[in-house]
Design a protein around this motif. Structure first.
Motif, PDB file in Angstrom:
ATOM      1  N   LYS A 113       0.790  -1.120   0.261  1.00  0.00           N
ATOM      2  CA  LYS A 113      -0.080  -0.141   0.035  1.00  0.00           C
ATOM      3  C   LYS A 113       0.879   1.273  -0.104  1.00  0.00           C
ATOM      4  CE  LYS A 113      -3.796  -1.945   2.627  1.00  0.00           C
ATOM      5  NZ  LYS A 113      -4.807  -2.030   3.970  1.00  0.00           N
ATOM      6  N   THR A 114       2.100   1.100   0.236  1.00  0.00           N
ATOM      7  CA  THR A 114       3.076   2.324   0.209  1.00  0.00           C
ATOM      8  C   THR A 114       4.461   1.772  -0.084  1.00  0.00           C
ATOM      9  OG1 THR A 114       3.769   4.201   1.565  1.00  0.00           O
ATOM     10  CG2 THR A 114       3.620   2.034   2.892  1.00  0.00           C
ATOM     11  N   ASN A 115       5.405   2.894  -0.527  1.00  0.00           N
ATOM     12  CA  ASN A 115       6.735   2.469  -0.863  1.00  0.00           C
ATOM     13  C   ASN A 115       7.605   3.021   0.315  1.00  0.00           C
ATOM     14  OD1 ASN A 115       6.213   1.445  -3.557  1.00  0.00           O
ATOM     15  ND2 ASN A 115       6.181   3.564  -4.213  1.00  0.00           N
ATOM     16  N   PHE A 116       6.994   3.809   1.281  1.00  0.00           N
ATOM     17  CA  PHE A 116       7.824   4.163   2.528  1.00  0.00           C
ATOM     18  C   PHE A 116       7.722   2.957   3.427  1.00  0.00           C
ATOM     19  CE2 PHE A 116       8.172   6.381   6.552  1.00  0.00           C
ATOM     20  CZ  PHE A 116       9.547   6.722   6.451  1.00  0.00           C
ATOM     21  N   TYR A 117       8.881   2.335   3.846  1.00  0.00           N
ATOM     22  CA  TYR A 117       9.065   1.130   5.000  1.00  0.00           C
ATOM     23  C   TYR A 117       8.408   1.765   6.377  1.00  0.00           C
ATOM     24  CZ  TYR A 117      10.557  -3.016   7.154  1.00  0.00           C
ATOM     25  OH  TYR A 117      10.798  -4.101   7.929  1.00  0.00           O
ATOM     26  N   LYS A 118       9.186   2.370   6.848  1.00  0.00           N
ATOM     27  CA  LYS A 118       8.970   3.201   8.195  1.00  0.00           C
ATOM     28  C   LYS A 118      10.186   4.224   8.189  1.00  0.00           C
ATOM     29  CE  LYS A 118      10.330  -0.778  10.893  1.00  0.00           C
ATOM     30  NZ  LYS A 118       9.969  -1.844  12.057  1.00  0.00           N
ATOM     31  N   PRO A 119      10.117   4.932   9.500  1.00  0.00           N
ATOM     32  CA  PRO A 119      11.367   5.654   9.878  1.00  0.00           C
ATOM     33  C   PRO A 119      12.637   4.808   9.723  1.00  0.00           C
ATOM     34  CG  PRO A 119       9.497   6.483  10.993  1.00  0.00           C
ATOM     35  CD  PRO A 119       9.209   5.315  10.148  1.00  0.00           C
ATOM     36  N   VAL A 120      13.673   5.634   9.313  1.00  0.00           N
ATOM     37  CA  VAL A 120      14.882   4.618   9.267  1.00  0.00           C
ATOM     38  C   VAL A 120      15.365   4.421  10.684  1.00  0.00           C
ATOM     39  CG1 VAL A 120      16.687   6.605   8.975  1.00  0.00           C
ATOM     40  CG2 VAL A 120      17.165   3.995   8.133  1.00  0.00           C
ATOM     41  N   SER A 121      15.146   5.178  11.586  1.00  0.00           N
ATOM     42  CA  SER A 121      15.778   5.072  13.165  1.00  0.00           C
ATOM     43  C   SER A 121      14.831   3.825  13.627  1.00  0.00           C
ATOM     44  CB  SER A 121      15.277   6.255  13.840  1.00  0.00           C
ATOM     45  OG  SER A 121      13.984   6.588  14.281  1.00  0.00           O
ATOM     46  N   CYS A 122      13.554   3.588  13.169  1.00  0.00           N
ATOM     47  CA  CYS A 122      12.763   2.649  13.830  1.00  0.00           C
ATOM     48  C   CYS A 122      13.450   1.238  13.138  1.00  0.00           C
ATOM     49  CB  CYS A 122      11.368   2.549  13.259  1.00  0.00           C
ATOM     50  SG  CYS A 122      10.508   3.977  13.956  1.00  0.00           S
ATOM     51  N   HIS A 123      14.040   1.410  11.999  1.00  0.00           N
ATOM     52  CA  HIS A 123      14.253  -0.030  11.303  1.00  0.00           C
ATOM     53  C   HIS A 123      15.617  -0.257  11.696  1.00  0.00           C
ATOM     54  CE1 HIS A 123      14.607  -1.380   6.638  1.00  0.00           C
ATOM     55  NE2 HIS A 123      14.401  -2.382   7.406  1.00  0.00           N
ATOM     56  N   LEU A 124      16.185   0.860  12.031  1.00  0.00           N
ATOM     57  CA  LEU A 124      17.764   0.465  12.422  1.00  0.00           C
ATOM     58  C   LEU A 124      17.742  -0.030  14.115  1.00  0.00           C
ATOM     59  CD1 LEU A 124      19.748   3.435  11.138  1.00  0.00           C
ATOM     60  CD2 LEU A 124      20.366   1.061  10.697  1.00  0.00           C
ATOM     61  N   TYR A 125      16.625   0.166  14.756  1.00  0.00           N
ATOM     62  CA  TYR A 125      16.604  -0.044  16.036  1.00  0.00           C
ATOM     63  C   TYR A 125      17.159  -1.625  16.346  1.00  0.00           C
ATOM     64  CZ  TYR A 125      16.194   0.368  21.265  1.00  0.00           C
ATOM     65  OH  TYR A 125      16.305   0.527  22.599  1.00  0.00           O
ATOM     66  N   PRO A 126      17.954  -1.787  17.284  1.00  0.00           N
ATOM     67  CA  PRO A 126      18.462  -1.137  18.636  1.00  0.00           C
ATOM     68  C   PRO A 126      19.735  -0.238  18.347  1.00  0.00           C
ATOM     69  CG  PRO A 126      19.401  -3.254  18.642  1.00  0.00           C
ATOM     70  CD  PRO A 126      18.758  -3.255  17.340  1.00  0.00           C
ATOM     71  N   ILE A 127      20.128  -0.085  16.851  1.00  0.00           N
ATOM     72  CA  ILE A 127      21.184   0.946  16.559  1.00  0.00           C
ATOM     73  C   ILE A 127      20.487   2.371  16.579  1.00  0.00           C
ATOM     74  CG2 ILE A 127      22.468   1.881  14.683  1.00  0.00           C
ATOM     75  CD1 ILE A 127      23.495  -0.843  14.168  1.00  0.00           C
ATOM     76  N   ARG A 128      21.175   3.306  17.134  1.00  0.00           N
ATOM     77  CA  ARG A 128      20.907   4.666  17.245  1.00  0.00           C
ATOM     78  C   ARG A 128      21.981   5.329  16.412  1.00  0.00           C
ATOM     79  NH1 ARG A 128      15.971   4.742  17.203  1.00  0.00           N
ATOM     80  NH2 ARG A 128      14.875   4.872  19.045  1.00  0.00           N
ATOM     81  N   VAL A 129      21.651   6.306  15.549  1.00  0.00           N
ATOM     82  CA  VAL A 129      22.734   7.036  14.845  1.00  0.00           C
ATOM     83  C   VAL A 129      22.739   8.529  15.218  1.00  0.00           C
ATOM     84  CG1 VAL A 129      23.385   8.006  12.648  1.00  0.00           C
ATOM     85  CG2 VAL A 129      22.619   5.657  12.748  1.00  0.00           C
ATOM     86  N   LYS A 130      23.892   9.006  15.441  1.00  0.00           N
ATOM     87  CA  LYS A 130      23.901  10.679  16.091  1.00  0.00           C
ATOM     88  C   LYS A 130      24.841  11.174  15.136  1.00  0.00           C
ATOM     89  CE  LYS A 130      23.221  13.435  19.544  1.00  0.00           C
ATOM     90  NZ  LYS A 130      22.243  14.221  19.849  1.00  0.00           N
ATOM     91  N   ASP A 131      24.207  12.497  14.838  1.00  0.00           N
ATOM     92  CA  ASP A 131      24.981  13.284  13.947  1.00  0.00           C
ATOM     93  C   ASP A 131      25.921  14.199  14.817  1.00  0.00           C
ATOM     94  OD1 ASP A 131      26.000  14.855  11.973  1.00  0.00           O
ATOM     95  OD2 ASP A 131      24.277  15.079  11.089  1.00  0.00           O
TER      96      ASP A 131
END
Length: 194
Positions: A113-131
């Motif tokens: 129904k959509t081409n968007f999977y979910k926010p990348v932060s959710c997809h990456l959990y338990p990894i957190r990316v900090k800029d």
């Protein structure tokens, strides 16, 4: 810590074990916490665009929150995060008949129904990316709700970076991930990690 391009990766990502076990945790990471999931600025439009595809799966409370404040807000640390219901559930949560929490966006994606999977932060959990400006930091976020995931990861001999191969490639690209795997092999050969 290792560095690949402008990304600093904690050794925990490479030597710790992890594999989500929804049967044990029931998706608690989408429910508990003190804020919504981190969202990148370019994901806000994606979240707004996916509303029609997920609306019927959202709770009445989530719909009210979205109508009132939108799909995201700025948390106390100044980060853009998904809106939440009653200081708990992400507005995009939905539940199955057993009470297991799922992401309505991922459900819609899997149903085509959509081409968007979910926010990348959710997809990456338990990894957190900090800029950090010139660099990004990739860290393993430990949380009690994920104890079963650690046990399952050990049982399956699956490390954090292996479990999260798809989202790491989504975030940083295939060449980056290939280099990560090469670094892990080298660290194992040098006995710097098990």
């Amino acid at each position: 810590m290792i560095q690949i391009d402008d990304v600093l990766v904690s050794l925990d990502v490479l030597d710790q074990y992890f594999c989500c076990d929804l049967n044990a945790c029931h998706g608690e990471c989408c429910i508990e916490g003190d804020a919504g999931a981190p969202v990148e600025l370019d994901e806000v439009a994606e979240l707004e665009n996916v509303l029609d595809a997920v609306w019927d799966d959202l709770s009445l409370e989530a719909r009210i929150v979205i109508n009132k404040q939108g799909v995201v807000y700025t948390d106390s640390e100044g980060d853009l995060v998904t809106s939440i219901v009653n200081n708990k559930n992400c507005v995009f949560t939905c539940y199955d008949e057993k009470g297991c929490c799922f992401c309505a966006i991922e459900k819609a994606y899997r149903a085509g129904k959509t081409n968007f999977y979910k926010p990348v932060s959710c997809h990456l959990y338990p990894i957190r990316v900090k800029d950090f400006g010139e660099f990004k930091g990739v860290n393993y976020h430990r949380w009690d709700v994920c104890k079963a995931a650690v046990l399952l990861g050990k049982k399956l001999d699956l490390r954090v970076y292996q479990f999260l191969k798809e989202p790491l490639i989504r975030k940083f690209g295939q060449p980056w991930y290939d280099e990560l795997e090469d670094c892990v092999k080298e660290l194992i050969e040098k006995k710097m990690i098990d």
